[in-house]
Design an enzyme around this catalytic site. Structure first.
Site, short mmCIF file in Angstrom:
data_model
loop_
_atom_site.label_atom_id
_atom_site.label_comp_id
_atom_site.label_asym_id
_atom_site.label_seq_id
_atom_site.Cartn_x
_atom_site.Cartn_y
_atom_site.Cartn_z
N CYS A 1 107.55 85.02 59.66
CA CYS A 1 107.88 83.42 59.97
C CYS A 1 106.87 82.37 59.74
O CYS A 1 107.18 81.67 58.70
CB CYS A 1 108.21 83.41 61.32
SG CYS A 1 108.95 81.64 61.62
N HIS B 1 107.47 76.54 64.28
CA HIS B 1 106.65 77.60 64.31
C HIS B 1 105.48 77.44 63.46
O HIS B 1 105.08 78.46 62.59
CB HIS B 1 107.50 79.04 63.93
CG HIS B 1 106.97 80.07 64.79
ND1 HIS B 1 107.55 81.25 64.47
CD2 HIS B 1 106.00 80.43 65.58
CE1 HIS B 1 106.91 82.43 65.16
NE2 HIS B 1 106.02 81.74 65.76
#
Length: 488
Positions: A72, A122
């Site tokens: 991610c 993120h």
């Protein structure tokens, strides 16, 4: 002549403002953990993705797109900087992307664009539910985002400059898409071009949390397993795939809704729409789950590029080896904006337009430091590798590890590394890999060397302990795992 100019000014004054803008808008739809193999247009006969299937028929399908570091935060940081992970330093999850980096939002903003971000971020490294101040938003102004959550039905976010936490009213992909629609309606009334990211958390696990409507679509469906799923994993994969597909069909409806809004607001023709994912999901292939590993289900992601003004509406399959750092410069190229010198990725815009020959034969994949869902206890290891039009070649710290002929062995069942029949292929790719690493100033050392170099705090599993302290060891007040009911 003066009278002619007068009437021309009057005409332009009444002409719709959005039509006067020559700069293309950007709508980037980023989803989490959606592998390239799992769409109807890619040949999956179970998953229902009618809107994406139609979008593919009217778009460029960059079907060999690779997530160079398939996890991610590294993908997202490379996406918005155009740099490789060892340059920007985000080679594992839950660390901070330096706010002084030159990013895609800063460039578009400087060019007069309205910039916006909705959904999962993120890249902040200060806990998964902590407030992210304006100074760490990398140039995005319109803001409805959270660092990270996979609790899709109780999904929190921060809006604007307020530190007060809010909750999306329904399954977050649906609520976020509705916010995109409102944004598009607003933008259609102005001449200012926009660049908007919507970052959706699903179809990342937990798999069984899509709205009931979508889960019911698959409860009796016959799930066809990939040939590389071991028999011992069959029941779990079938169960997980039903939920995985349910999330996908929910997202597909959201894509359809956003696409329709672009049409209704007269924005479709001059808007670059991208649909892609940060990485794939092994989902039982090779007996593994999730990402990080160098197999096709992990590294290969969907990438649809819809831009009617430049490419029309007749779909085309394109086989360029697009990698994550290449996305930013390619979008800048399509927008006729200068690519900054900080960018390491390649601008493929001229190749996509047919003005330049594609001369990229290999693209880099890597894992600098294994962590999280692929720790050393689970077989995690550092690796560097190359993907070509036909082969995948990977080395770990011990030497050559994997070599697959993806043309003759699409499920990567036979590791050809060190076999005499492909000695010439391995030798050629090994030399090319060494050259690529030299170009990237990558010495291919132990992951712990780079962890120490960037001064990241890790726990006994060599993962950033994001639930209690941040990557620097500073205690986190707003505790969250990012998963429902703190089950993970």
């Amino acid at each position: 002549m003066k009278k002619l100019l007068f009437y021309l000014f009057i005409f332009l004054g009444y002409f719709p403002l959005s039509a006067q803008s020559k700069k293309p808008n950007i709508l980037y739809i980023l989803v989490d953990q959606w592998r390239a193999q799992s769409t109807g247009y890619a040949g999956d006969q179970v998953v229902k993705t009618p809107h994406l299937d139609q979008l593919e028929k009217e778009s460029l399908n960059l079907r060999k797109t690779v997530s160079g570091m398939p996890v991610c935060s590294p993908h997202r940081a490379s996406l918005i900087t155009g740099q490789y992970p060892l340059t920007h330093g985000v080679f594992m999850n839950d660390v901070l992307l330096d706010s002084n980096r030159t990013t895609i939002a800063k460039i578009y903003k400087q060019a007069g664009y309205q910039t916006g971000y909705i959904g999962k971020w993120h890249m902040d490294g200060h806990g998964r539910s902590s407030y992210i101040p304006v100074t760490r938003r990398q140039g995005f102004d319109y803001w409805k985002a959270l660092e990270c959550t996979h609790d899709y039905n109780h999904s929190e976010y921060y809006s604007g400059e307020s530190p007060a936490k809010k909750i999306w009213e329904t399954y977050d992909a649906i609520a976020q898409s509705e916010d995109v629609v409102k944004y598009l309606k607003s933008q259609s009334k102005t001449s200012q071009p926009f660049m908007l990211f919507i970052s959706i958390g699903s179809p990342h696990d937990p798999y069984q949390t899509a709205p009931e409507k979508y889960r019911k679509m698959y409860e009796n469906a016959e799930i066809k397993l990939r040939d590389n799923v071991p028999a011992a994993n069959r029941e779990k994969v079938i169960k997980d795939a039903r939920g995985y597909y349910a999330h996908m069909t929910a997202i597909d409806d959201c894509v359809g809704q956003m696409w329709q809004a672009l049409k209704e607001q007269g924005l479709e023709e001059n808007t670059i729409v991208v649909f892609s994912s940060d990485h794939g999901d092994l989902l039982g292939s090779h007996g593994a789950w999730n990402k990080q590993q160098p197999y096709e289900e992990s590294i290969r992601v969907p990438f649809l590029l819809h831009y009617p003004k430049a490419f029309g509406k007749k779909g085309k399959k394109v086989d360029v080896l697009l990698n994550t750092p290449d996305i930013m410069p390619t979008l800048l190229g399509l927008s006729h904006l200068k690519v900054p010198k900080t960018v390491e990725g390649r601008d493929f815009s001229s190749v996509l337009k047919g003005k330049k020959k594609d001369d990229v034969t290999y693209t880099l994949i890597s894992c600098v430091q294994p962590f999280g869902q692929w720790t050393r206890a689970k077989g995690g290891r550092e690796y560097r590798g190359l993907v070509s039009d036909r082969y995948t070649y990977v080395k770990d710290l011990q030497g050559p590890w994997l070599l697959f002929d993806n043309q003759n062995d699409p499920f990567q069942l036979t590791n050809l590394v060190n076999q005499a029949s492909v000695k010439h292929v391995q030798s050629k790719m090994d030399k090319a890999l060494l050259l690529e690493l030299k170009k990237r100033k990558d010495e291919f050392k132990s992951g712990l060397f780079y962890v120490k170099q960037w001064n990241y705090l890790i726990d006994e599993t060599e993962t950033v302990p994001y639930q209690k302290v941040n990557y620097q060891g500073i205690p986190i007040r707003d505790l969250s795992t990012g998963y429902p009911q703190n089950t993970k």
